[in-house]
Design an enzyme around this catalytic site. Structure first.
Site, PDB file in Angstrom:
ATOM      1  N   ALA A   9       0.857  -1.189   0.000  1.00 39.11           N
ATOM      2  CA  ALA A   9       0.000   0.000   0.000  1.00 39.11           C
ATOM      3  C   ALA A   9       0.888   1.232   0.000  1.00 39.11           C
ATOM      4  O   ALA A   9       1.828   1.332   0.781  1.00 39.11           O
ATOM      5  CB  ALA A   9      -0.907   0.000   1.228  1.00 39.11           C
ATOM      6  N   CYS A  10       0.597   2.147  -0.903  1.00 39.21           N
ATOM      7  CA  CYS A  10       1.365   3.388  -0.935  1.00 39.21           C
ATOM      8  C   CYS A  10       0.403   4.546  -1.170  1.00 39.21           C
ATOM      9  O   CYS A  10      -0.802   4.354  -1.254  1.00 39.21           O
ATOM     10  CB  CYS A  10       2.468   3.348  -1.987  1.00 39.21           C
ATOM     11  SG  CYS A  10       1.902   3.420  -3.665  1.00 39.21           S
ATOM     12  N   ALA A  11       0.927   5.733  -1.283  1.00 39.09           N
ATOM     13  CA  ALA A  11       0.097   6.930  -1.372  1.00 39.09           C
ATOM     14  C   ALA A  11      -0.954   6.823  -2.465  1.00 39.09           C
ATOM     15  O   ALA A  11      -2.137   7.003  -2.208  1.00 39.09           O
ATOM     16  CB  ALA A  11       0.967   8.169  -1.560  1.00 39.09           C
ATOM     17  N   THR A  16       4.459   2.072  -6.639  1.00 35.80           N
ATOM     18  CA  THR A  16       4.693   0.724  -6.143  1.00 35.80           C
ATOM     19  C   THR A  16       4.507  -0.326  -7.227  1.00 35.80           C
ATOM     20  O   THR A  16       5.009  -1.427  -7.099  1.00 35.80           O
ATOM     21  CB  THR A  16       3.752   0.417  -4.969  1.00 35.80           C
ATOM     22  OG1 THR A  16       3.496   1.606  -4.268  1.00 35.80           O
ATOM     23  CG2 THR A  16       4.368  -0.544  -4.004  1.00 35.80           C
ATOM     24  N   VAL A  41      -3.196   3.378  -0.402  1.00 34.59           N
ATOM     25  CA  VAL A  41      -3.362   3.135   1.037  1.00 34.59           C
ATOM     26  C   VAL A  41      -4.812   3.354   1.474  1.00 34.59           C
ATOM     27  O   VAL A  41      -5.306   2.685   2.378  1.00 34.59           O
ATOM     28  CB  VAL A  41      -2.357   3.981   1.857  1.00 34.59           C
ATOM     29  CG1 VAL A  41      -2.747   5.432   1.902  1.00 34.59           C
ATOM     30  CG2 VAL A  41      -2.168   3.414   3.246  1.00 34.59           C
TER      31      VAL A  41
END
Length: 106
Positions: A9-11, A16, A41
């Site tokens: 999970a990223c911004a 990613t 995320v």
């Protein structure tokens, strides 16, 4: 080894995706059966609530959410970790895959 599901999970889920493809390549080279996917995320809670995951990795840019996710995932027995900044920056799929494997071993 049974198939493992690794969720990153990223911004926004964009940066990613390259890391995910490098992790998948490393998994294939090592003979590891894994589903590796990424979500923003903001969607990680819903994804984890509706799908089985074995580990949740957070991108370095959302590391401030680690404690919150640990609290949510602990009852499910899902380890949570923040991808090391150097490995993320270098898009080192093999190292991030090893990091995820270590988290799953406990």
């Amino acid at each position: 080894m049974e198939k493992k599901t690794i969720l990153l999970a990223c911004a926004a889920g964009m940066s990613t995706s390259l890391l995910v493809s490098k992790m998948q390549k490393a998994a294939e080279e090592q003979g590891i059966d894994a589903d590796i996917l990424t979500v923003p995320v903001s969607e990680a809670d819903d994804y984890a609530a509706n799908n089985h995951i074995d580990v949740l990795l957070l991108g370095p840019q959302v590391r401030f959410m680690e404690a919150d996710f640990r609290q949510k995932m602990e009852p499910k027995g899902v380890p949570v970790g923040v991808v090391p900044m150097a490995d993320y920056g270098m898009m080192n799929g093999a190292k991030v895959l090893a990091f995820a494997s270590d988290l799953m071993k406990g």
